[in-house]
Design an enzyme around this catalytic site. Sequence first.
Site, mmCIF file in Angstrom:
data_model
loop_
_atom_site.group_PDB
_atom_site.id
_atom_site.type_symbol
_atom_site.label_atom_id
_atom_site.label_comp_id
_atom_site.label_asym_id
_atom_site.label_seq_id
_atom_site.Cartn_x
_atom_site.Cartn_y
_atom_site.Cartn_z
ATOM 1 N N HIS A 1 -37.221 -9.301 -19.742
ATOM 2 C CA HIS A 1 -36.356 -8.724 -19.807
ATOM 3 C C HIS A 1 -36.342 -7.548 -20.292
ATOM 4 O O HIS A 1 -36.780 -7.715 -21.501
ATOM 5 C CB HIS A 1 -34.657 -9.447 -20.115
ATOM 6 C CG HIS A 1 -34.394 -10.776 -19.190
ATOM 7 N ND1 HIS A 1 -35.159 -11.659 -19.194
ATOM 8 C CD2 HIS A 1 -33.118 -10.272 -18.325
ATOM 9 C CE1 HIS A 1 -34.581 -12.651 -18.354
ATOM 10 N NE2 HIS A 1 -33.383 -11.958 -17.771
ATOM 11 N N ASP B 1 -35.829 -7.809 -15.977
ATOM 12 C CA ASP B 1 -34.551 -8.175 -15.430
ATOM 13 C C ASP B 1 -33.637 -6.980 -16.279
ATOM 14 O O ASP B 1 -33.721 -6.847 -17.559
ATOM 15 C CB ASP B 1 -33.815 -9.445 -15.122
ATOM 16 C CG ASP B 1 -34.736 -10.365 -14.205
ATOM 17 O OD1 ASP B 1 -35.262 -9.869 -14.107
ATOM 18 O OD2 ASP B 1 -34.145 -11.282 -13.884
ATOM 19 N N HIS C 1 -24.221 -7.778 -12.392
ATOM 20 C CA HIS C 1 -24.809 -9.715 -13.058
ATOM 21 C C HIS C 1 -23.339 -10.793 -12.458
ATOM 22 O O HIS C 1 -23.175 -11.534 -13.812
ATOM 23 C CB HIS C 1 -24.935 -9.086 -14.334
ATOM 24 C CG HIS C 1 -26.208 -10.064 -14.417
ATOM 25 N ND1 HIS C 1 -26.240 -11.867 -14.788
ATOM 26 C CD2 HIS C 1 -27.703 -10.310 -14.894
ATOM 27 C CE1 HIS C 1 -26.983 -12.082 -14.746
ATOM 28 N NE2 HIS C 1 -28.130 -11.380 -14.576
ATOM 29 N N HIS D 1 -31.198 -6.223 -8.344
ATOM 30 C CA HIS D 1 -30.355 -7.132 -9.226
ATOM 31 C C HIS D 1 -28.784 -7.212 -9.434
ATOM 32 O O HIS D 1 -28.460 -8.149 -10.444
ATOM 33 C CB HIS D 1 -30.577 -7.411 -10.340
ATOM 34 C CG HIS D 1 -30.663 -8.953 -10.919
ATOM 35 N ND1 HIS D 1 -31.139 -10.021 -11.057
ATOM 36 C CD2 HIS D 1 -30.600 -8.368 -12.838
ATOM 37 C CE1 HIS D 1 -30.410 -10.482 -11.455
ATOM 38 N NE2 HIS D 1 -31.073 -10.168 -12.944
#
Length: 299
Positions: free
Chosen positions: A272, A118, A173, A169
Site C-alpha cells: 500500500h 493499493d 473502498h 480499486h
Amino acid sequence: MLSVLLIMTGLLGQAAAAQTTSSPAPSGSAAALPAASPSSAAPAPAAPGSAPASAGSQPAAPGSQPAAASSSKPAASASSSNHRTESASTGKGHKQRTNGPAHSITTTGSAGVALTFDDGPDPAYTPQLLKMLAKENIKATFCVVGTNAKRHPDLIREIVKQGHTLCNHSWNHDLKLGKKPPAKIKADLERTNAAIRAAVPDAKIRLMRAPGGNFTPNLVKVSKKLGMASLYWHVDPRDWDHPKGESSGAHRKKIVKIVQKHTRPGSVVLSHDYAQPDTIAAYKTLLPWLRHRYKLIAL
C-alpha cells in the site's frame, strides 16, 4: 492308451489355469484399493465477499481524507490459495493462475514479478515511492481509489507518465461492493474509471482489485464486461496491519522478511502506498533486492 491319458491330463491342466486367471482379486488386495486422493497443502482464503479478519488502512467516505486505520483486509495470504484453479495461457508456455476468490488472478502469467500498490494516490507517500521506483528503473501497478484519483489528478498523470499501470480499486473502498446488485457495481467501477480518465483521458485500465480482496462472482463478471480482469495477489506482507505495541522498525522488518521469503517468479505482491510510511521505508530495502533477483513488471 497311454497317449489318450496324456492328452486328457493336458486338457484338465489348461482348464484349471484358465479358471485361476479369470478369478477376481480378493477384497483387500492391492488391485481392490482406490487411488489415494491428494491432500490440501494450504488453507483456502476467506470465501468471496466475506468480512475481512482484521484492521488496516482504508479510504474514508467520498469527499473526506481517508482514515489511517479501519477494518479492511482479509487474512494474510503469503502464497496462492488452494481454491480450484483455472489457468489462462499468456504465451511462452506460462499460465496465469486464477485461483483467488471468484477465480481472480494470483500470478502474472510469466516469470516476471508484479509489485502492486493499493489505496492511493497519496500526496505524501506516492511521490516518494515514484521517485524510488524511477531510481531503480522499476515499473509497478497502482490500484487507485476513485476518490483519491479525483483529489490528486496530478499524481495519476505522474504514475502514467513514468510508465506504471493503473488498476481500478473502486470509488471509495466499499468492502461490501461485491454484494451489491450488478448495476450498482457497474456504476461504482465506471465512476472510478471516469475519475482516472479525467486526469489521463486515454488511460488504459485493464485491471480491477476488489476492496479488501472481497471478490464475488458478480464483481468479477461486471468488471470483465467493462474490460477489466480481476486481480488478487500471491504475496501479502500485511503492511496495513499494525499490531499494538509493534514499533515502526519492527513493522518494516516484517514487511521485508515476508516479501523476501515468499516472492517467486510470477508472484503478484500486494502493498500500500496510502498512509503507510513504514511500507515506503521497507521498499527502500526491497526494491534493489528484488531488482537483482527478479524481472519486475507492470501488469
